[in-house]
Design an enzyme around this catalytic site. Sequence first.
Site, mmCIF file in Angstrom:
data_model
loop_
_atom_site.group_PDB
_atom_site.id
_atom_site.type_symbol
_atom_site.label_atom_id
_atom_site.label_comp_id
_atom_site.label_asym_id
_atom_site.label_seq_id
_atom_site.Cartn_x
_atom_site.Cartn_y
_atom_site.Cartn_z
ATOM 1 N N LYS A 174 31.967 53.560 40.126
ATOM 2 C CA LYS A 174 33.349 53.135 40.080
ATOM 3 C C LYS A 174 34.563 54.146 39.759
ATOM 4 C CE LYS A 174 32.071 48.219 38.779
ATOM 5 N NZ LYS A 174 32.291 47.268 37.855
ATOM 6 N N GLU A 180 40.592 41.178 40.087
ATOM 7 C CA GLU A 180 39.778 40.480 38.735
ATOM 8 C C GLU A 180 40.558 40.823 37.769
ATOM 9 O OE1 GLU A 180 35.925 42.389 38.168
ATOM 10 O OE2 GLU A 180 35.670 41.463 36.100
ATOM 11 N N GLU A 236 33.587 53.607 44.279
ATOM 12 C CA GLU A 236 33.867 52.044 44.437
ATOM 13 C C GLU A 236 35.078 51.571 43.786
ATOM 14 O OE1 GLU A 236 30.339 49.519 43.420
ATOM 15 O OE2 GLU A 236 31.694 48.317 42.165
ATOM 16 N N ASP A 241 35.737 49.929 33.905
ATOM 17 C CA ASP A 241 35.519 48.592 34.956
ATOM 18 C C ASP A 241 36.922 48.159 35.362
ATOM 19 O OD1 ASP A 241 34.491 46.635 36.216
ATOM 20 O OD2 ASP A 241 34.177 45.303 34.576
ATOM 21 N N GLU A 253 31.814 35.414 43.414
ATOM 22 C CA GLU A 253 32.125 36.165 41.983
ATOM 23 C C GLU A 253 33.213 36.836 42.068
ATOM 24 O OE1 GLU A 253 28.577 37.427 39.803
ATOM 25 O OE2 GLU A 253 29.639 38.675 38.753
ATOM 26 N N ARG A 254 34.348 36.393 41.209
ATOM 27 C CA ARG A 254 35.544 37.254 41.396
ATOM 28 C C ARG A 254 36.221 37.020 42.539
ATOM 29 N NH1 ARG A 254 34.873 37.501 35.708
ATOM 30 N NH2 ARG A 254 33.324 38.770 35.057
ATOM 31 N N GLU A 268 24.195 45.088 32.938
ATOM 32 C CA GLU A 268 24.641 43.675 32.763
ATOM 33 C C GLU A 268 23.386 42.688 33.120
ATOM 34 O OE1 GLU A 268 27.977 43.254 35.120
ATOM 35 O OE2 GLU A 268 29.192 44.057 33.502
ATOM 36 N N LYS A 301 22.271 46.855 42.011
ATOM 37 C CA LYS A 301 22.763 46.962 40.934
ATOM 38 C C LYS A 301 21.504 46.814 39.931
ATOM 39 C CE LYS A 301 25.701 44.209 37.640
ATOM 40 N NZ LYS A 301 26.783 43.381 37.524
ATOM 41 N N TRP A 322 32.343 44.125 24.145
ATOM 42 C CA TRP A 322 32.711 42.775 24.642
ATOM 43 C C TRP A 322 34.142 42.257 24.006
ATOM 44 C CZ3 TRP A 322 27.730 39.698 25.191
ATOM 45 C CH2 TRP A 322 26.996 40.195 26.417
#
Length: 732
Positions: A376, A409, A403, A381, A184-185, A308, A304, A563
């Site tokens: 984060k 990304e 993080e 994000d 992922e990414r 999401e 996590k 979004w």
Amino acid sequence: MRNRFVLSFLCIGTLLLASFARAEDGYDMWLRYQPVANENLRQEYQAQIKQIIAEGNSATIKVAVEELQRGLSGLLAVPVTQTALANATAGRVLIGTPANSPLIAALGLKKKLVALGNEGYLIHKINTQIIVAANTDVGVLYGSFHLLRLLQTEQPLNNLSITSSPTLQYRVVNHWDNVNRLVERGYAGLSLWDWGTLPEFKNPRYTDYARINASLGINGTVINNVNADPRLMSDQFLKKIAALADIFRPYGIKLYLSINYNAPRAYGDLDTADPLDPRVQDWWKARADKIYSYIPDFGGYLVKADSEGQPGPQGYGRNHADGANMLADTLKPHNGVVFWRAFVYHPDIGDRFRGAYDEFTPLDGKFKENVILQIKNGPIDFQPREPVSPLLGSLKKTNMMMEVQVTQEYFGFANHLAYQGPLFEEALKTDLKVDGKNSTLANILSGQFNKSTLKNARTGMAAVINPGTDRNWTGHPFVQSSWYAFGRMAWDTSLNSDAIAEEWLRMTFSNQEKFIAPVKKIMLESREAGVNYRSPLGLTHLYSQGDHYGPAPWTADMARADWNAVYYHRAAEDGIGFNRTGTGSNALAQYPAALAKQYADLNTVPEDLMLWFHHVEWNHKMKSGRTLWEELVDKYYSGVNQVRTMQAEWDNIEGQIDAERFAHVKALLSVQEREAVRWRDSCVLYFQSISTLPIPVAYEKPEHDLEYYKMLARTTYVPDPWHPAGASRVLK
Ligand code: BDP
């Protein structure tokens, strides 16, 4: 005669070595160990270093010796090997701990060493020997890498008197690797972990991966995606995972797993994953015992949860502390920890910025001592520029670590050059302005700031990295530099991105000043360029949804408000930006008062964060004298110009490094230029359609109209194998 023959043979050998070495593919990263190019210096080194003495024989000391042999022999272009004690005379590199080496013990360094803790080390020159000493074997390994770095960056070895110990305890890389090997990414090939051939085949890459991390002092790796597949906890996988842990162990790297909170259900054993249900607790306890039977020094879990779409304790009416503490209890007897992520934002929260703070601040002090919240760097994000997360300034009684993201990304995947050192540094140096104390993020993360409210804090920093099966590990050769910067800063949060870039360039490419100066400039500008052509002045998240690659600031049709790009920029006739002051979402109130006050005032908020916090009129006067509209346009254009300058500067260094990496980076910079132009034109034209103000004539005209760029966003193939969004959007 014979001597001359041997000499010329050696010379030819060295030349051959040097010319072979010139064909480079980036595999060796910063551990290339090519012969020191400066002839005099190399001879000086040769005179100072002739042999390695190591008395301990642990696996870690063995790999330290191996690394020194490999590194010193390469750099000095003569074999440097471990010598038996009896033969040891001058020019020796003596490594060890007072416990495993009588020679080190006899040097009376104990006092100095005590201050260096479990992982620190010292490098001293005593008479004709170089001493690398530490309290533990892993400290010796770190010191050995440091010694090699001195030679790799062509530092003098006379009068060495270095001590070093890490500022943060948990220095962890996170892989977002799926079991099916898609990352992922990731953007750099398939996952490194070849589950099909493990545990039998131990790909040498696993060892090189460990060396790369250990060279920076990274001491933990979470090997799988935070969107976790519960199958990884099965016996079948644990056998394979244990083989990786065995390879990493001598390098001081603990292995961690991301877990799926619903694992007890996924296995079909239970119909609930409620953390307060004793059956669930027993299930996790048994699983922990099982994992430790395979990996006795297993690090723990990364979680996590309720984020999401991932399951978590809230699905059972419990909170994050209930959820994390239950797991922590099962790991505690084994000395494991839980990294519990704070990346949460629910659909009904209004301002996504507020999510993590609002959920976690009320839980401050409620977490077990072996839980560390992983937060984060910014509130949204990993955007090209974010203010620091207010949560990092609010917790007083909770372990926390920051993080960051090395994988790009939001920075053009592995196609753009975007050294992240300046971003990490900016975050670490941000002062949250709490009560007039030293409240830089670095100081907060170190545990110093909260030491009166949280004794024995567990501290750390994590980075999402992207290595895959690409020969150079990271896709773009310069993504390596961000991995490097992360590791160096996690070890020493006071380091600056400029010095780190230089170090990395010297080790990865060349020590030539005429190479370093321009390329360092490219690196240091690259992050700001990326901000400028994407989202300057505090704009954020203007990406096409899902892939996070190209521009789509017009996105407004997604099911969830947050979004959509329009949610973030709020461009309208009267201006642009997200009002987070008291008259808006009031997210600013989450910051300590002094910082909130600075950001709340349009005159004192840093302009590069302005639109994060304010909805500003198009004709607002900026510090430059331009209006906001003019400034915005100017930033977009300067972003493209910066990339063009980067291209010109890169072209200038042709011939100074290997042709392969030169050509690769050159081609990628052309991609970057093309896409920077697309970003600029898409955004400027779109915002113009709202502001209805002209693009000043001095700037080059966009090549196409807005409709063209909208079409491009719908039809562009997104080179992200993991994310299906690109493909589905085309069909819309
Ligand atoms: C976002 C990514 C998504 C990750 C998520 C996370 O788009 O792929 O799963 O972060 O950090 O940035 O959990």
